[in-house]
Design a protein around this motif. Structure first.
Motif, PDB file in Angstrom:
ATOM      1  N   ASP A 138       0.832  -1.210   0.000  1.00  0.00           N
ATOM      2  CA  ASP A 138       0.000   0.000   0.000  1.00  0.00           C
ATOM      3  C   ASP A 138       0.865   1.258   0.000  1.00  0.00           C
ATOM      4  OD1 ASP A 138      -2.276  -1.569   0.017  1.00  0.00           O
ATOM      5  OD2 ASP A 138      -2.508  -1.470   2.192  1.00  0.00           O
ATOM      6  N   VAL A 139       1.917   1.253   0.790  1.00  0.00           N
ATOM      7  CA  VAL A 139       2.822   2.411   0.848  1.00  0.00           C
ATOM      8  C   VAL A 139       3.580   2.528  -0.470  1.00  0.00           C
ATOM      9  CG1 VAL A 139       4.828   3.399   2.041  1.00  0.00           C
ATOM     10  CG2 VAL A 139       2.998   2.264   3.350  1.00  0.00           C
ATOM     11  N   ARG A 140       4.052   1.416  -0.970  1.00  0.00           N
ATOM     12  CA  ARG A 140       4.771   1.412  -2.247  1.00  0.00           C
ATOM     13  C   ARG A 140       3.885   1.964  -3.364  1.00  0.00           C
ATOM     14  NH1 ARG A 140       5.194  -1.321  -6.686  1.00  0.00           N
ATOM     15  NH2 ARG A 140       7.188  -1.490  -7.726  1.00  0.00           N
ATOM     16  N   ARG A 141       2.617   1.592  -3.382  1.00  0.00           N
ATOM     17  CA  ARG A 141       1.690   2.089  -4.408  1.00  0.00           C
ATOM     18  C   ARG A 141       1.566   3.611  -4.330  1.00  0.00           C
ATOM     19  NH1 ARG A 141      -1.967  -1.310  -3.824  1.00  0.00           N
ATOM     20  NH2 ARG A 141      -3.117  -0.317  -2.136  1.00  0.00           N
ATOM     21  N   ARG A 142       1.509   4.163  -3.111  1.00  0.00           N
ATOM     22  CA  ARG A 142       1.441   5.624  -2.963  1.00  0.00           C
ATOM     23  C   ARG A 142       2.701   6.292  -3.500  1.00  0.00           C
ATOM     24  NH1 ARG A 142      -0.101   7.019   2.918  1.00  0.00           N
ATOM     25  NH2 ARG A 142       0.353   4.873   3.402  1.00  0.00           N
ATOM     26  N   LEU A 143       3.857   5.663  -3.280  1.00  0.00           N
ATOM     27  CA  LEU A 143       5.109   6.207  -3.804  1.00  0.00           C
ATOM     28  C   LEU A 143       5.132   6.156  -5.332  1.00  0.00           C
ATOM     29  CD1 LEU A 143       7.470   4.648  -1.151  1.00  0.00           C
ATOM     30  CD2 LEU A 143       7.181   7.101  -1.559  1.00  0.00           C
ATOM     31  N   VAL A 144       4.661   5.071  -5.900  1.00  0.00           N
ATOM     32  CA  VAL A 144       4.621   4.936  -7.358  1.00  0.00           C
ATOM     33  C   VAL A 144       3.671   5.957  -7.971  1.00  0.00           C
ATOM     34  CG1 VAL A 144       3.882   3.398  -9.242  1.00  0.00           C
ATOM     35  CG2 VAL A 144       5.330   2.517  -7.396  1.00  0.00           C
ATOM     36  N   GLU A 145       2.524   6.179  -7.349  1.00  0.00           N
ATOM     37  CA  GLU A 145       1.496   7.059  -7.908  1.00  0.00           C
ATOM     38  C   GLU A 145       1.739   8.545  -7.652  1.00  0.00           C
ATOM     39  OE1 GLU A 145      -2.111   5.506  -6.207  1.00  0.00           O
ATOM     40  OE2 GLU A 145      -2.101   3.760  -7.544  1.00  0.00           O
ATOM     41  N   ALA A 146       2.629   8.883  -6.726  1.00  0.00           N
ATOM     42  CA  ALA A 146       2.868  10.288  -6.374  1.00  0.00           C
ATOM     43  C   ALA A 146       3.381  11.084  -7.572  1.00  0.00           C
ATOM     44  CB  ALA A 146       3.868  10.379  -5.227  1.00  0.00           C
ATOM     45  N   LYS A 147       2.805  12.269  -7.771  1.00  0.00           N
ATOM     46  CA  LYS A 147       3.256  13.142  -8.860  1.00  0.00           C
ATOM     47  C   LYS A 147       4.441  14.017  -8.432  1.00  0.00           C
ATOM     48  CE  LYS A 147       1.280  14.210 -12.451  1.00  0.00           C
ATOM     49  NZ  LYS A 147       1.508  13.900 -13.855  1.00  0.00           N
ATOM     50  N   GLN A 148       4.427  14.480  -7.188  1.00  0.00           N
ATOM     51  CA  GLN A 148       5.519  15.299  -6.686  1.00  0.00           C
ATOM     52  C   GLN A 148       5.998  14.746  -5.349  1.00  0.00           C
ATOM     53  OE1 GLN A 148       2.845  17.106  -8.155  1.00  0.00           O
ATOM     54  NE2 GLN A 148       4.160  17.301  -9.937  1.00  0.00           N
ATOM     55  N   PHE A 149       7.240  15.095  -5.059  1.00  0.00           N
ATOM     56  CA  PHE A 149       7.895  14.699  -3.823  1.00  0.00           C
ATOM     57  C   PHE A 149       8.520  15.961  -3.237  1.00  0.00           C
ATOM     58  CE2 PHE A 149       7.857  11.197  -6.754  1.00  0.00           C
ATOM     59  CZ  PHE A 149       7.537  10.097  -5.987  1.00  0.00           C
ATOM     60  N   TRP A 150       8.324  16.190  -1.940  1.00  0.00           N
ATOM     61  CA  TRP A 150       8.926  17.339  -1.276  1.00  0.00           C
ATOM     62  C   TRP A 150      10.250  16.901  -0.659  1.00  0.00           C
ATOM     63  CZ3 TRP A 150       7.687  22.399  -1.266  1.00  0.00           C
ATOM     64  CH2 TRP A 150       6.460  22.737  -1.842  1.00  0.00           C
ATOM     65  N   PHE A 151      11.333  17.535  -1.091  1.00  0.00           N
ATOM     66  CA  PHE A 151      12.683  17.219  -0.644  1.00  0.00           C
ATOM     67  C   PHE A 151      13.168  18.271   0.345  1.00  0.00           C
ATOM     68  CE2 PHE A 151      12.478  14.751  -4.422  1.00  0.00           C
ATOM     69  CZ  PHE A 151      13.546  13.860  -4.456  1.00  0.00           C
ATOM     70  N   ALA A 152      13.903  17.835   1.354  1.00  0.00           N
ATOM     71  CA  ALA A 152      14.603  18.740   2.275  1.00  0.00           C
ATOM     72  C   ALA A 152      16.083  18.367   2.241  1.00  0.00           C
ATOM     73  CB  ALA A 152      14.049  18.614   3.689  1.00  0.00           C
ATOM     74  N   LEU A 203       9.883  18.258  -6.186  1.00  0.00           N
ATOM     75  CA  LEU A 203      10.511  17.751  -7.405  1.00  0.00           C
ATOM     76  C   LEU A 203       9.690  16.602  -7.974  1.00  0.00           C
ATOM     77  CD1 LEU A 203      14.211  17.678  -6.151  1.00  0.00           C
ATOM     78  CD2 LEU A 203      13.237  19.284  -7.791  1.00  0.00           C
ATOM     79  N   ASP A 204       9.786  16.444  -9.274  1.00  0.00           N
ATOM     80  CA  ASP A 204       9.182  15.291  -9.933  1.00  0.00           C
ATOM     81  C   ASP A 204      10.112  14.105  -9.760  1.00  0.00           C
ATOM     82  OD1 ASP A 204       7.229  17.025 -10.889  1.00  0.00           O
ATOM     83  OD2 ASP A 204       8.300  17.393 -12.752  1.00  0.00           O
ATOM     84  N   PHE A 253      11.158   3.655  -8.311  1.00  0.00           N
ATOM     85  CA  PHE A 253      11.596   2.602  -9.224  1.00  0.00           C
ATOM     86  C   PHE A 253      12.509   1.650  -8.474  1.00  0.00           C
ATOM     87  CE2 PHE A 253      14.475   0.925 -12.462  1.00  0.00           C
ATOM     88  CZ  PHE A 253      13.587   0.520 -13.443  1.00  0.00           C
ATOM     89  N   ASP A 254      12.128   0.397  -8.402  1.00  0.00           N
ATOM     90  CA  ASP A 254      12.932  -0.623  -7.708  1.00  0.00           C
ATOM     91  C   ASP A 254      13.290  -0.202  -6.280  1.00  0.00           C
ATOM     92  OD1 ASP A 254      12.807  -2.441  -9.716  1.00  0.00           O
ATOM     93  OD2 ASP A 254      14.834  -2.115 -10.451  1.00  0.00           O
ATOM     94  N   ASP A 255      12.310   0.315  -5.585  1.00  0.00           N
ATOM     95  CA  ASP A 255      12.451   0.726  -4.190  1.00  0.00           C
ATOM     96  C   ASP A 255      13.533   1.776  -3.963  1.00  0.00           C
ATOM     97  OD1 ASP A 255      10.257  -0.669  -3.352  1.00  0.00           O
ATOM     98  OD2 ASP A 255      11.389  -2.483  -2.916  1.00  0.00           O
ATOM     99  N   MET A 256      13.594   2.706  -4.910  1.00  0.00           N
ATOM    100  CA  MET A 256      14.414   3.905  -4.759  1.00  0.00           C
ATOM    101  C   MET A 256      13.729   5.015  -5.543  1.00  0.00           C
ATOM    102  SD  MET A 256      17.696   2.811  -6.988  1.00  0.00           S
ATOM    103  CE  MET A 256      17.485   2.038  -8.576  1.00  0.00           C
ATOM    104  N   LEU A 257      14.037   6.249  -5.209  1.00  0.00           N
ATOM    105  CA  LEU A 257      13.417   7.405  -5.844  1.00  0.00           C
ATOM    106  C   LEU A 257      14.391   8.027  -6.842  1.00  0.00           C
ATOM    107  CD1 LEU A 257      11.112   9.438  -6.103  1.00  0.00           C
ATOM    108  CD2 LEU A 257      12.015  10.594  -4.069  1.00  0.00           C
ATOM    109  N   VAL A 258      14.045   7.948  -8.113  1.00  0.00           N
ATOM    110  CA  VAL A 258      14.861   8.529  -9.180  1.00  0.00           C
ATOM    111  C   VAL A 258      14.270   9.892  -9.506  1.00  0.00           C
ATOM    112  CG1 VAL A 258      15.700   8.240 -11.545  1.00  0.00           C
ATOM    113  CG2 VAL A 258      15.309   6.215 -10.103  1.00  0.00           C
ATOM    114  N   TYR A 259      15.096  10.912  -9.509  1.00  0.00           N
ATOM    115  CA  TYR A 259      14.621  12.254  -9.859  1.00  0.00           C
ATOM    116  C   TYR A 259      15.661  12.919 -10.746  1.00  0.00           C
ATOM    117  CZ  TYR A 259      17.602  14.214  -6.147  1.00  0.00           C
ATOM    118  OH  TYR A 259      18.658  14.586  -5.361  1.00  0.00           O
ATOM    119  N   GLY A 260      15.507  14.200 -11.016  1.00  0.00           N
ATOM    120  CA  GLY A 260      16.433  14.837 -11.935  1.00  0.00           C
ATOM    121  C   GLY A 260      16.645  16.293 -11.626  1.00  0.00           C
TER     122      GLY A 260
END
Length: 165
Positions: A30-44, A57-58, A62-69
């Motif tokens: 359930d938590v993983r699904r929320r991470l997959v579906e999230a459009k934005q992530f707030w970084f500190a 950030l967008d 992916f594979d239990d890690m957050l890829v961003y740019g």
């Protein structure tokens, strides 16, 4: 072979006694699904001598890690390079998900980079066609590898921590 080779354990989050004690655990899926579906992530990001740098950030889970740019010239990329510890949360405070981890520049194999770019282009069509290019992920992209993820949907009853070893 996929990236995650670490083990994950689940535990209840501990709070001061007056907050209450969790009595159930959330399912990781359930938590993983929320991470997959999230459009934005707030970084500190850490910013020594000043307040943390917080920015949305967008990205893609992916594979239990957050890829961003983002351009290597952005403040968040420069801070992550100097101080890789980061906290990331989803925007919904009632369905909380907070990631504590470290940023690592990661170069992906060409076929994995193609997969990541395809997923990002499908997730963010509002940016235009094929804005995300595989070459950026093959050359090296910032990735948050979690050490700990906290989540809940009903505080404090289901406050759950996922610890990655």
């Amino acid at each position: 072979m996929r990236w995650l080779t670490r083990r994950m354990r689940t535990e209840q989050v501990r709070f001061p006694e007056e907050y209450g004690t969790p009595s159930e655990l959330l399912a990781w899926e359930d938590v993983r699904r929320r991470l997959v579906e999230a459009k934005q992530f707030w970084f500190a990001f850490q910013r020594p001598g000043r307040s943390p740098h917080v920015t949305p950030l967008d990205g893609i889970w992916f594979d239990d890690m957050l890829v961003y740019g983002g351009s290597p010239e952005t403040l968040h990329r420069r801070l992550a390079a100097e101080h890789p510890k980061v906290t990331v949360n989803l925007p919904d405070p009632w369905k909380l998900v907070v990631i504590e981890g470290e940023v690592h520049e990661t170069a992906f194999a060409p076929e994995v980079a193609e997969e990541i770019a395809g997923l990002l282009n499908a997730k963010y069509p509002e940016y235009g066609e094929n804005v995300f290019e595989a070459k950026h992920y093959a050359a090296g992209a910032p990735v948050v590898r979690p050490r700990r993820i906290r989540a809940w949907t009903s505080f404090p009853q289901d406050a759950t921590a996922y610890v990655f070893d």
